[in-house]
Scaffold this motif. Structure first.
Motif, PDB file in Angstrom:
ATOM      1  N   GLU A  38     -15.871   9.209   6.607  1.00  0.00           N
ATOM      2  CA  GLU A  38     -15.758   8.592   5.418  1.00  0.00           C
ATOM      3  C   GLU A  38     -14.255   8.784   4.776  1.00  0.00           C
ATOM      4  N   ILE A  39     -13.639   9.964   5.028  1.00  0.00           N
ATOM      5  CA  ILE A  39     -11.883   9.997   4.623  1.00  0.00           C
ATOM      6  C   ILE A  39     -11.367   9.137   5.358  1.00  0.00           C
ATOM      7  N   ALA A  40     -11.664   8.977   6.609  1.00  0.00           N
ATOM      8  CA  ALA A  40     -10.717   8.044   7.556  1.00  0.00           C
ATOM      9  C   ALA A  40     -10.894   6.706   6.943  1.00  0.00           C
ATOM     10  N   ALA A  41     -11.979   6.422   6.835  1.00  0.00           N
ATOM     11  CA  ALA A  41     -12.384   4.823   6.373  1.00  0.00           C
ATOM     12  C   ALA A  41     -11.514   4.619   4.853  1.00  0.00           C
ATOM     13  N   TYR A  42     -11.503   5.607   4.031  1.00  0.00           N
ATOM     14  CA  TYR A  42     -10.834   5.618   2.811  1.00  0.00           C
ATOM     15  C   TYR A  42      -9.395   5.388   3.238  1.00  0.00           C
ATOM     16  N   LEU A  43      -8.901   6.101   3.991  1.00  0.00           N
ATOM     17  CA  LEU A  43      -7.272   6.093   4.314  1.00  0.00           C
ATOM     18  C   LEU A  43      -7.037   4.591   4.950  1.00  0.00           C
ATOM     19  N   ASN A  44      -7.927   4.310   5.841  1.00  0.00           N
ATOM     20  CA  ASN A  44      -7.504   2.994   6.388  1.00  0.00           C
ATOM     21  C   ASN A  44      -7.463   1.808   5.440  1.00  0.00           C
ATOM     22  N   GLN A  45      -8.280   1.798   4.515  1.00  0.00           N
ATOM     23  CA  GLN A  45      -8.538   0.803   3.442  1.00  0.00           C
ATOM     24  C   GLN A  45      -7.482   1.003   2.506  1.00  0.00           C
ATOM     25  N   ASN A  46      -6.724   2.092   2.017  1.00  0.00           N
ATOM     26  CA  ASN A  46      -6.132   2.102   0.884  1.00  0.00           C
ATOM     27  C   ASN A  46      -4.684   2.544   1.233  1.00  0.00           C
ATOM     28  N   PHE A  47      -4.507   2.932   2.367  1.00  0.00           N
ATOM     29  CA  PHE A  47      -3.152   3.521   2.672  1.00  0.00           C
ATOM     30  C   PHE A  47      -2.582   3.100   4.162  1.00  0.00           C
ATOM     31  N   ILE A  48      -1.479   3.170   4.296  1.00  0.00           N
ATOM     32  CA  ILE A  48      -0.760   3.110   5.830  1.00  0.00           C
ATOM     33  C   ILE A  48      -0.432   4.554   5.992  1.00  0.00           C
ATOM     34  N   SER A  49      -1.107   5.061   7.123  1.00  0.00           N
ATOM     35  CA  SER A  49      -0.993   6.579   7.404  1.00  0.00           C
ATOM     36  C   SER A  49       0.057   6.671   8.459  1.00  0.00           C
ATOM     37  N   ILE A  50       0.773   7.547   8.351  1.00  0.00           N
ATOM     38  CA  ILE A  50       1.725   7.840   9.230  1.00  0.00           C
ATOM     39  C   ILE A  50       1.860   9.253   9.665  1.00  0.00           C
ATOM     40  N   LYS A  51       1.855   9.607  11.019  1.00  0.00           N
ATOM     41  CA  LYS A  51       2.049  11.040  11.571  1.00  0.00           C
ATOM     42  C   LYS A  51       3.377  11.361  12.287  1.00  0.00           C
ATOM     43  N   VAL A  52       3.739  12.392  11.831  1.00  0.00           N
ATOM     44  CA  VAL A  52       4.951  12.851  12.311  1.00  0.00           C
ATOM     45  C   VAL A  52       5.054  14.237  12.933  1.00  0.00           C
ATOM     46  N   ASP A  53       5.707  14.354  14.010  1.00  0.00           N
ATOM     47  CA  ASP A  53       5.972  15.671  14.797  1.00  0.00           C
ATOM     48  C   ASP A  53       7.285  16.301  14.227  1.00  0.00           C
ATOM     49  N   ARG A  54       7.207  17.271  13.227  1.00  0.00           N
ATOM     50  CA  ARG A  54       8.121  17.763  12.615  1.00  0.00           C
ATOM     51  C   ARG A  54       9.465  18.282  13.842  1.00  0.00           C
ATOM     52  N   GLU A  55       8.819  18.659  15.015  1.00  0.00           N
ATOM     53  CA  GLU A  55       9.731  18.977  16.058  1.00  0.00           C
ATOM     54  C   GLU A  55      10.419  18.034  16.631  1.00  0.00           C
ATOM     55  N   GLN A  56      10.001  16.689  16.242  1.00  0.00           N
ATOM     56  CA  GLN A  56      10.858  15.598  17.046  1.00  0.00           C
ATOM     57  C   GLN A  56      11.595  15.076  15.962  1.00  0.00           C
ATOM     58  N   LEU A  57      11.360  15.126  14.687  1.00  0.00           N
ATOM     59  CA  LEU A  57      12.158  14.640  13.867  1.00  0.00           C
ATOM     60  C   LEU A  57      12.300  15.699  12.327  1.00  0.00           C
ATOM     61  N   PRO A  58      13.251  16.519  12.699  1.00  0.00           N
ATOM     62  CA  PRO A  58      13.291  17.639  11.712  1.00  0.00           C
ATOM     63  C   PRO A  58      14.016  17.049  10.437  1.00  0.00           C
ATOM     64  N   ASP A  59      14.702  16.068  10.362  1.00  0.00           N
ATOM     65  CA  ASP A  59      15.357  15.656   9.186  1.00  0.00           C
ATOM     66  C   ASP A  59      14.138  14.929   8.173  1.00  0.00           C
ATOM     67  N   ILE A  60      13.212  14.217   8.960  1.00  0.00           N
ATOM     68  CA  ILE A  60      12.176  13.800   7.981  1.00  0.00           C
ATOM     69  C   ILE A  60      11.228  14.696   7.500  1.00  0.00           C
ATOM     70  N   ASP A  61      10.957  15.974   8.275  1.00  0.00           N
ATOM     71  CA  ASP A  61      10.475  17.027   7.696  1.00  0.00           C
ATOM     72  C   ASP A  61      10.998  17.877   6.523  1.00  0.00           C
ATOM     73  N   LYS A  71       0.686  -1.164   0.135  1.00  0.00           N
ATOM     74  CA  LYS A  71      -0.111  -0.082   0.154  1.00  0.00           C
ATOM     75  C   LYS A  71       1.103   1.181   0.055  1.00  0.00           C
ATOM     76  N   PRO A  72       0.596   2.458  -0.670  1.00  0.00           N
ATOM     77  CA  PRO A  72       1.359   3.518  -0.343  1.00  0.00           C
ATOM     78  C   PRO A  72       1.248   4.045   0.810  1.00  0.00           C
ATOM     79  N   ILE A  73       2.030   4.998   1.235  1.00  0.00           N
ATOM     80  CA  ILE A  73       2.042   5.529   2.647  1.00  0.00           C
ATOM     81  C   ILE A  73       1.653   6.874   2.343  1.00  0.00           C
ATOM     82  N   PHE A  74       0.582   7.311   3.310  1.00  0.00           N
ATOM     83  CA  PHE A  74       0.092   8.962   3.355  1.00  0.00           C
ATOM     84  C   PHE A  74       0.931   9.260   4.588  1.00  0.00           C
TER      85      PHE A  74
END
Length: 778
Positions: free
Chosen positions: A129-152, A103-106
């Motif tokens: 409805e948006i959440a259900a679609y994300l859950n079915q079709n994507f792996i969703s990742i949340k990042v805190d930019r202040e914790q991981l500035p290199d990712i950001d 699955k693509p990553i959101f």
């Protein structure tokens, strides 16, 4: 006994309810049994006082959905713990799931005090409805930019290439391996819903094309951040080019650079302040003064509470985006202190002190460490905490105070924000006092009374959310600002605060398994990034300069050694900004300054300062290697490396009034006195420098020179017998001091004092050295 029984029953009932709602959540996105158990235990541990941040609540007030983010330390991630989206944090679990399910990553990146992050959460991530679609079709990742500035930083660069739309929240779509094929910022819910459907359909039908796009973007990022060919252009010319480019976009009418939105650009201001002194550029200094004046009079500055908002949406510094970031405060304190040091303007001193007071009163924990930010919103409205109505002033202030306050804070100009007022100063304080014929001696006393009354009233309001993470780099920046405050203002409380904070940060964030990036309520967050090591190292160095306590230098060396072990790229003699265990598809590198200095620039600063303060010359070699490696990048985009140019030129600019020589054996401090200037020397045991008249023709005598000097009073020399001459030589030892008396009516902006000396120990004589000190030191 009855109370105890009731508590047990309440806990049992809560457990049953929570388990039921986690199970309800699992119907939308099934979670492993062990994870369910951990989430259940976490919810119970939060107790009855816990208020879930979601609109999806049961009739009992319990969250209908709970995801992995509840277990994270980041306030931002915890804000999304009860979204119906099946969020993952950045880690192997998410990438393994994406690979296993193809699955693509959101990827959604933001921070807890981000206004538009809150808006998108409410509109899209709470949308069933948006959440259900994300859950079915994507792996969703949340990042805190202040914790991981290199990712950001990595995916922000991808967004600038893929859509040209950058900012937070940053929303990116990645291959299961992490390669970005689309990225942008905020989307309204309808548009976002359509976008995720389109991305999912394209992944099903055109997966190889999206993978090719992702690969191409990674290659482009690698090329952009790679070190270009070496440049032989002198740094002085590059600095001049950077200044020219900044001046070309200067707002001559309202200060600052560009039109809108208007950011302070603190790394640039620090560079330009130093350059204006070094080049004796009074026109550039005047523009900087216009900028500092406009900011401290504008809505970007909290006129009654102190501290600066992050930026303004208009060119005149009036209408801020109301969040306050710790890194802004730390840098703005340095900017205004240096402005005061160069110009002597007491209003810059006032602004710096007010901001220091804000940090101490609002952002500081009892242990001496500082929280990371406060939100733009309060009670669901942007800026509500900071806005005023005329009627409020009338109910708080006396008639005499009201007459002053309404004129002083711009009420006579009309409302300026949704029918309410952001406080600002239509006129500078000196102009206001003269125009209204107020006695200056009593005006500030009256103004202080007005501000205290207004602040007391404002403190009764519901304050904005505070992100109480402790971030190593940002706390280190505050420590450095406190050191500068002591150096320039002379108040010992700032030095004591700096020592207390630095010790607390070392005790709480330096651990055997590595320096921490952040912590919260004593719980560790992520491991440190390059900027954490570099800034903390510099904070320790500045404390060593003022206290002569060896532990600060030793800690700085320890941090530099670990920084090199984790981030140094020997093949290109430059730094990675991401750790060697990152899950990024490539290891990130700097591409210049942003809201804070580029991490590599501060790393260079640390190496450079260490090279002067101790005898190990590996730091000097490494610093020169780094500049050589970055020289092509700097010459190609000098504006982006303003802070690095400042760090390179700092020693020759003479704007640091404490300097070292003789591999750290000599410390020289240059201070302003009523009669002129004083250059005081400290020497380690066993070391001396030759006197002005050393007594032997082959010895290099100590010499102070500047075209603005009327007279130098050299210290009394000491005699020493040596084997190579019959006559004793003359030398200066520890605690020697040189008195410098300037010529009358001589313009001193940027005029340098050069101090040339030769240092010797009982075993060796070093080559002659020259230190530079600027007469701009007030």
């Amino acid at each position: 006994m009855l109370v105890r029984t009731k508590n047990i029953l309440r806990t049992l009932a809560t457990t049953i309810i929570l388990f039921a709602h986690i199970a309800s959540s699992a119907q939308q996105h099934p979670l492993p049994e062990q994870l369910n158990q951990r989430l259940q235990e976490k919810l119970i541990s939060l107790g009855n006082q816990y208020t879930p941040r979601t609109k999806h609540l049961s009739s009992e007030g319990e969250p209908k959905f709970t995801n992995r983010l509840l277990l994270e330390s980041s306030p931002y991630l915890q804000q999304h713990a009860h979204n119906p989206v099946n969020w993952y944090s950045w880690g192997e679990e998410a990438f393994n799931a994406a690979l296993a399910q193809n699955k693509p990553i959101f990827l959604s990146i933001g921070y807890s005090t981000c206004h538009w992050c809150h808006v998108m959460e409410e509109e899209s991530f709470e949308h069933l409805e948006i959440a259900a679609y994300l859950n079915q079709n994507f792996i969703s990742i949340k990042v805190d930019r202040e914790q991981l500035p290199d990712i950001d930083n990595t995916y922000m660069l991808a967004a600038s290439m893929l859509s040209g739309q950058t900012g937070w929240p940053l929303n990116a779509f990645l291959t299961p391996e992490g390669a970005p094929f689309y990225a942008s910022t905020y989307f309204p819910p309808t548009q976002f819903h359509q976008l995720i459907k389109e991305v999912s359909q394209r992944w099903s039908s055109q997966e190889m094309e999206l993978r090719e796009t992702g690969t191409a973007v990674l290659e482009a990022i690698q090329k952009i951040t790679a070190n270009k060919q070496l440049s032989k252009q002198p740094i002085a010319e590059v600095s001049k080019s950077a200044v020219h480019e900044w001046v070309n976009i200067a707002d001559e009418m309202q200060g600052g650079f560009g039109i809108a939105p208007k950011f302070p650009n603190e790394p640039t201001l620090l560079f330009l302040l130093q350059y204006s002194v070094q080049a004796q550029d009074t026109i550039l200094l005047e523009h900087i003064r216009d900028t500092l004046n406009a900011m401290q009079q504008g809505g970007i500055f909290d006129q009654i509470g102190g501290g600066f908002h992050r930026y303004t949406i208009d060119p005149s510094w009036l209408i801020p985006h109301f969040e306050k970031m710790l890194y802004n405060q730390a840098q703005m304190i340095r900017v205004y202190l240096q402005g005061y040091q160069i110009t002597g303007d007491p209003l810059y001193r006032r602004t710096a002190i007010t901001t220091l007071d804000y940090l101490r009163n609002v952002m500081r924990e009892e242990n001496g460490l500082y929280h990371s930010a406060t939100d733009a919103d309060s009670e669901g409205e942007e800026g509500k905490y900071f806005l005023w109505e005329k009627s409020e002033f009338s109910s708080i202030l006396s008639p005499e105070e009201l007459a002053i306050a309404l004129k002083f804070y711009g009420f006579n100009e009309g409302t300026n924000f949704d029918g309410k007022n952001i406080l600002f100063l239509p006129k500078a304080i000196p102009e206001f006092v003269v125009e209204h014929r107020y006695p200056i001696s009593s005006f500030f006393s009256t103004l202080n009374t007005i501000n205290k009354k207004l602040l007391k009233a404002r403190n009764t309001r519901i304050p904005p959310h505070k992100d109480d993470k402790i971030i190593t780099a940002w706390n280190s920046m505050v420590i450095r600002s406190l050191v500068d405050a002591y150096l320039i203002l002379g108040d010992k409380k700032y030095l004591e605060d700096a020592r207390y904070s630095a010790e607390a940060l070392w005790q709480k964030h330096y651990r055997p398994d590595g320096l921490l990036r952040d912590s919260r309520s004593g719980s560790p967050g992520k491991l440190a990034s390059l900027e954490d090591y570099a800034h903390f190292g510099m904070a320790n160095i500045r404390l060593y300069d003022l206290t002569d306590e060896l532990k600060w230098l030793e800690r700085s060396i320890t941090l530099a050694q670990e920084m090199n072990a984790i981030f140094w790229d020997e093949s290109t003699t430059s730094f990675f900004t991401s750790r060697n265990d990152t899950l990024l598809p490539l290891r990130a590198k700097d591409r210049g300054d942003g809201a804070v200095p580029a991490a590599s620039s501060v790393a260079f600063e640390l190496l450079n300062h260490l090279s002067y303060r101790q005898p190990d010359q590996r730091y000097d070699i490494q610093a020169k290697q780094l500049i050589a490696a970055l020289s092509g990048n700097i010459a190609g985009s000098p504006m982006q490396y303003s802070y690095l140019l400042k760090a390179i030129e700092e020693r020759k600019a003479g704007t640091d009034n404490i300097q070292y020589g003789a591999q750290g054996a000599l410390k020289a401090e240059f201070t302003k006195k009523p009669y002129g200037y004083l250059l005081s020397l400290s020497l380690k045991p066993g070391w001396h420098i030759n006197a002005n008249l050393p007594g032997h023709p082959k010895l290099i005598g100590s010499q102070l020179s500047a075209d603005w000097i009327k007279e130098v009073k050299y210290p009394k020399s000491q005699q020493k017998s040596v084997s190579f001459t019959e006559q004793p030589i003359q030398l200066y030892g520890d605690n020697s001091a040189f008195v410098i008396i300037p010529s009358e009516n001589k313009k001193l902006l940027g005029q340098l004092l050069t101090f040339t000396f030769q240092a010797c120990s009982n075993q060796q004589c070093l080559a002659p050295e020259t230190l530079y000190f600027s007469s701009a030191i007030q």
